[in-house]
Motif scaffolding. Sequence first.
Motif, short mmCIF file in Angstrom:
data_model
loop_
_atom_site.label_atom_id
_atom_site.label_comp_id
_atom_site.label_asym_id
_atom_site.label_seq_id
_atom_site.Cartn_x
_atom_site.Cartn_y
_atom_site.Cartn_z
N UNK A 112 0.85 -1.20 0.00
CA UNK A 112 0.00 0.00 0.00
C UNK A 112 0.88 1.25 0.00
N UNK A 113 0.47 2.26 -0.76
CA UNK A 113 1.14 3.56 -0.74
C UNK A 113 0.04 4.63 -0.62
N UNK A 114 0.13 5.45 0.41
CA UNK A 114 -0.88 6.49 0.63
C UNK A 114 -0.19 7.80 0.96
N UNK A 115 -0.96 8.89 0.87
CA UNK A 115 -0.40 10.23 1.06
C UNK A 115 -1.26 11.02 2.04
N UNK A 116 -0.59 11.81 2.88
CA UNK A 116 -1.29 12.83 3.66
C UNK A 116 -1.02 14.16 2.97
N UNK A 117 -2.09 14.75 2.44
CA UNK A 117 -1.94 15.98 1.68
C UNK A 117 -3.20 16.82 1.81
N UNK A 118 -3.15 18.02 1.29
CA UNK A 118 -4.30 18.92 1.31
C UNK A 118 -4.36 19.69 0.01
N UNK A 119 -5.57 20.15 -0.32
CA UNK A 119 -5.74 20.91 -1.56
C UNK A 119 -4.88 22.16 -1.54
N UNK A 120 -4.30 22.47 -2.70
CA UNK A 120 -3.43 23.64 -2.85
C UNK A 120 -4.26 24.79 -3.43
N UNK A 121 -4.27 25.93 -2.71
CA UNK A 121 -4.99 27.11 -3.18
C UNK A 121 -3.98 28.21 -3.43
N UNK A 122 -3.68 28.54 -4.68
CA UNK A 122 -2.66 29.54 -4.99
C UNK A 122 -2.99 30.89 -4.37
N UNK A 123 -1.96 31.59 -3.88
CA UNK A 123 -2.13 32.92 -3.28
C UNK A 123 -0.83 33.69 -3.49
N UNK A 124 -0.91 34.99 -3.83
CA UNK A 124 0.31 35.75 -4.10
C UNK A 124 1.30 35.74 -2.95
N UNK A 125 0.79 35.64 -1.72
CA UNK A 125 1.69 35.73 -0.57
C UNK A 125 2.41 34.41 -0.29
N UNK A 126 1.98 33.32 -1.02
CA UNK A 126 2.58 32.01 -0.77
C UNK A 126 4.01 32.01 -1.27
N UNK A 127 4.96 31.65 -0.42
CA UNK A 127 6.36 31.56 -0.80
C UNK A 127 6.94 30.27 -0.27
N UNK A 128 7.69 29.59 -1.11
CA UNK A 128 8.32 28.32 -0.72
C UNK A 128 9.80 28.53 -0.51
N UNK A 129 10.41 27.79 0.39
CA UNK A 129 11.86 27.87 0.53
C UNK A 129 12.52 27.42 -0.75
N UNK A 130 13.68 27.99 -1.10
CA UNK A 130 14.32 27.67 -2.38
C UNK A 130 14.72 26.23 -2.50
N UNK A 131 15.03 25.57 -1.42
CA UNK A 131 15.42 24.14 -1.53
C UNK A 131 15.16 23.45 -0.21
N UNK A 132 14.88 22.13 -0.31
CA UNK A 132 14.71 21.31 0.89
C UNK A 132 15.45 20.00 0.65
N UNK A 133 16.40 19.71 1.51
CA UNK A 133 17.09 18.43 1.44
C UNK A 133 16.89 17.77 2.80
N UNK A 134 16.06 16.75 2.84
CA UNK A 134 15.64 16.19 4.11
C UNK A 134 16.22 14.79 4.26
#
Length: 821
Positions: free
Chosen positions: A328-350
């Motif tokens: 089984x493969x499942x995901x915990x996620x949520x709907x993405x609602x675009x917004x001008x103020x949304x900013x993501x970090x330039x990179x993630x290495x986890x």
Amino acid sequence: MEDGTIPDSDITASSAWSDSTEAKHGRLDTQATGDGAWCPAGSVFPSASEYLQVDLHTLHFLSLVGTQGRHADGHGREFARSYLLRYSRDGRHWITWKDRWGQEVISGNENTYDVVLKDLGPPIIARTVRFYPLADRVMSVCLRVELYGCLWNDGLKAYTAPMGHVMHLSGSPVYLNDSIYDGSIEAGVVFGGLGQLCDGVLGGDDFVESKELRVWPGYDYVGWSREALGQPTVDIEFHFEKTRIFHTMQVHSNNRHTQGVRIFSEVLCEFKASMLSRWAEPPLRLQVPLADLRDPSSRSLALQLGARPAQILRCRFTFADRWLLFSEISFYSERFYPHPSLALPPSLLVAVMVGLPVAKHDSSNTAILIGCLVGIILLLLAVIVVILWRQYWKKLLGKAQGSLSSDELRVHLSVPSDNVVINNTNTHTYSSRYQRIHTFPDDRDRDAEYQEPSTVLHPREHRDSTGEAQASGGGPSVPHYAEADIISLQGVSGNNTYAVPALSATPTDCPPLPELPRERLIFKEKLGEGQFGEVHLCEIENPQDLPNMEFPFNVRKGRPLLVAVKILRPDASKNARNDFLKEVKILSRLKDPNIIRLLGVCVSSDPLCMVTEYMESGDLNQYLSQRMSQPITAWHVVCCSYPALISMASQIASGMKFLSSLNFVHRDLATRNCLVGGERSEDEERHIKIADFGMSRNLYAGDYYRIQGRAVLPIRWMAWECILMGKFTTASDVWAFGVTLWEMLSVCQEQPYSHMTDENVIDNAGEFFRDQGRQVYLARPAVCPQGLYELMLSCWNRDCKLRPSFAHIHSFLTEDAMNMV
């Protein structure tokens, strides 16, 4: 549906009788509005055409459906006895639901008032569902339905992955394919659908066992072999309805490392925001600590995805051993609602370790702690690699000293020689038509339970008081078959009849067979001929007038009795005459409803004759193949119904169970050697009896492999040990029964292994001997339930000891196979 969650506007239909039976009345409704059900405008035919449709607007996970007939204040009598379910996730592409054994038709109602609930296994993930009522004849039906399920919050609408592979454990196949996948398959890849990786069923620690009943080993898992895949990773792509923010991916993986199965060592995940965008940089690399692999139990791994947005994910899971198995493969996620103020970090290495939180960038102490843990893990990894490397070389050197490479092994069917092993014995040798396999002399110990040919090819012989050749020494002792000498008769009708214990040749419990007057035999046609005689179809007029015939006939007075007459040529040798008389004595013992009976003989003068039953509908091969009028695509277009085919197969198994109880080995079981009688009931059920003269008929010359113009062998029906080693046992008859069952489920429309030449078939027997996973099995017929195909596969098990008995086969066909319709 019943509680009004789904509005009337979302329930539509292909047609309706009237306003009072339109689609909106198709819900289970305690108030019984309208006439109490949806009823299509016209009569329902056996083919699915009319439907009731429910639009859920968003993806739902459906696990149960209910149906009921028409109420109409007690006046309605219409209900659907069976139905099909079709569903769609996009409103354009429709998929027919199938159960875990490939059956599409769902049992419906037996009356108008009882609700029949159907557990959907596998469950459906759909936006729109259609119910197609079926009927076994042209008739009116009405239907009410209910859906049970919940919103599919995961949002996954399809995944793409390599097809699962087959693992071989102790010679038995373990099928790790995605058996319920509802998309397309092309070039070894499944795409455009969903399957076992999201059905909610978690596999156990032992991947061979399953939580489901009557399924094949490995059912709960989808698995891939690194060798078969030819690359170090398993690449799976997940497509979602909308762009989502992904927090966690949970993967349930098997870790039976004693059998070469481990959880993945790392996974590289790539993210794409939409169908038209590019893969985002950089990808996310998640590592799993090897210290956690020591426990052989299966487990769910929670992998942090760092709140990345995507509509498509591509994950590359790296092999840590030879096999990778996911349940089984499942995901915990949520709907993405675009917004001008949304900013993501330039990179993630986890760096992810199961059970540990993700490092925060604003804590130096946490960073130091993680650095120490990574160092410890790397040190442990180095130690494990050194240990595994030493064990690998030790094992490799041991193999080099005690075994041969596959290139050194030569397997072939060759020119006739003087020795053959009948059944599981290395203590007696008899006249043969062909040579066994050849190996190099130093290969004596390989696979000893199959009696390596090098131990039996040239046994040291001595003669007993009867002059019988016996072997001493020369290999491991194998229990003697039936604890009796074996004789193999040169039958009138072909190469050999039955291989039987010698004691059967001189029975003391069978009275002499009656001498039949030759003049009562009326010649009809010549059925075939063998090396020493011919087989004729004859009639006996007024058989009731022959009181000395010991078999009770159900023939109406005034009607002739059809019989087959085996005639020995007058110029036959003395040995052939002796064999003929032995055959008479042996066949006189076979008194079973599903075995052709020997009725009498003509031995007072030449030519010698034996008279056996014959069935009015001829042999099963011709009976089935001539009744086919259109291509095989589903049971409703097969001229001979599934229950009738299973009934006939059950009768063959019953006859073979009787033969095996007497330690008789048939050696040539096939549909051509099964005769068909008259109708036994209204559902086309026919009486089947096993015969032995198919080899003599020119019609089936193509079914036999001829060696240097003399011996003929039904190699397409023969077990690998028969072809290569001349070992004929009840277990090899079981193999032939599996092929016979395959013929029947294919309605005798093609020869077994029709895509192979005779030489390819012999080579394939060599692959069974080598057991390196390259052997080819007969494919599942289009209309064969998966559970019944599993029975065939068990008949073709490489290890003859693991093949089912005829008693088990007969029990399965009479009790379980009927439920697979």
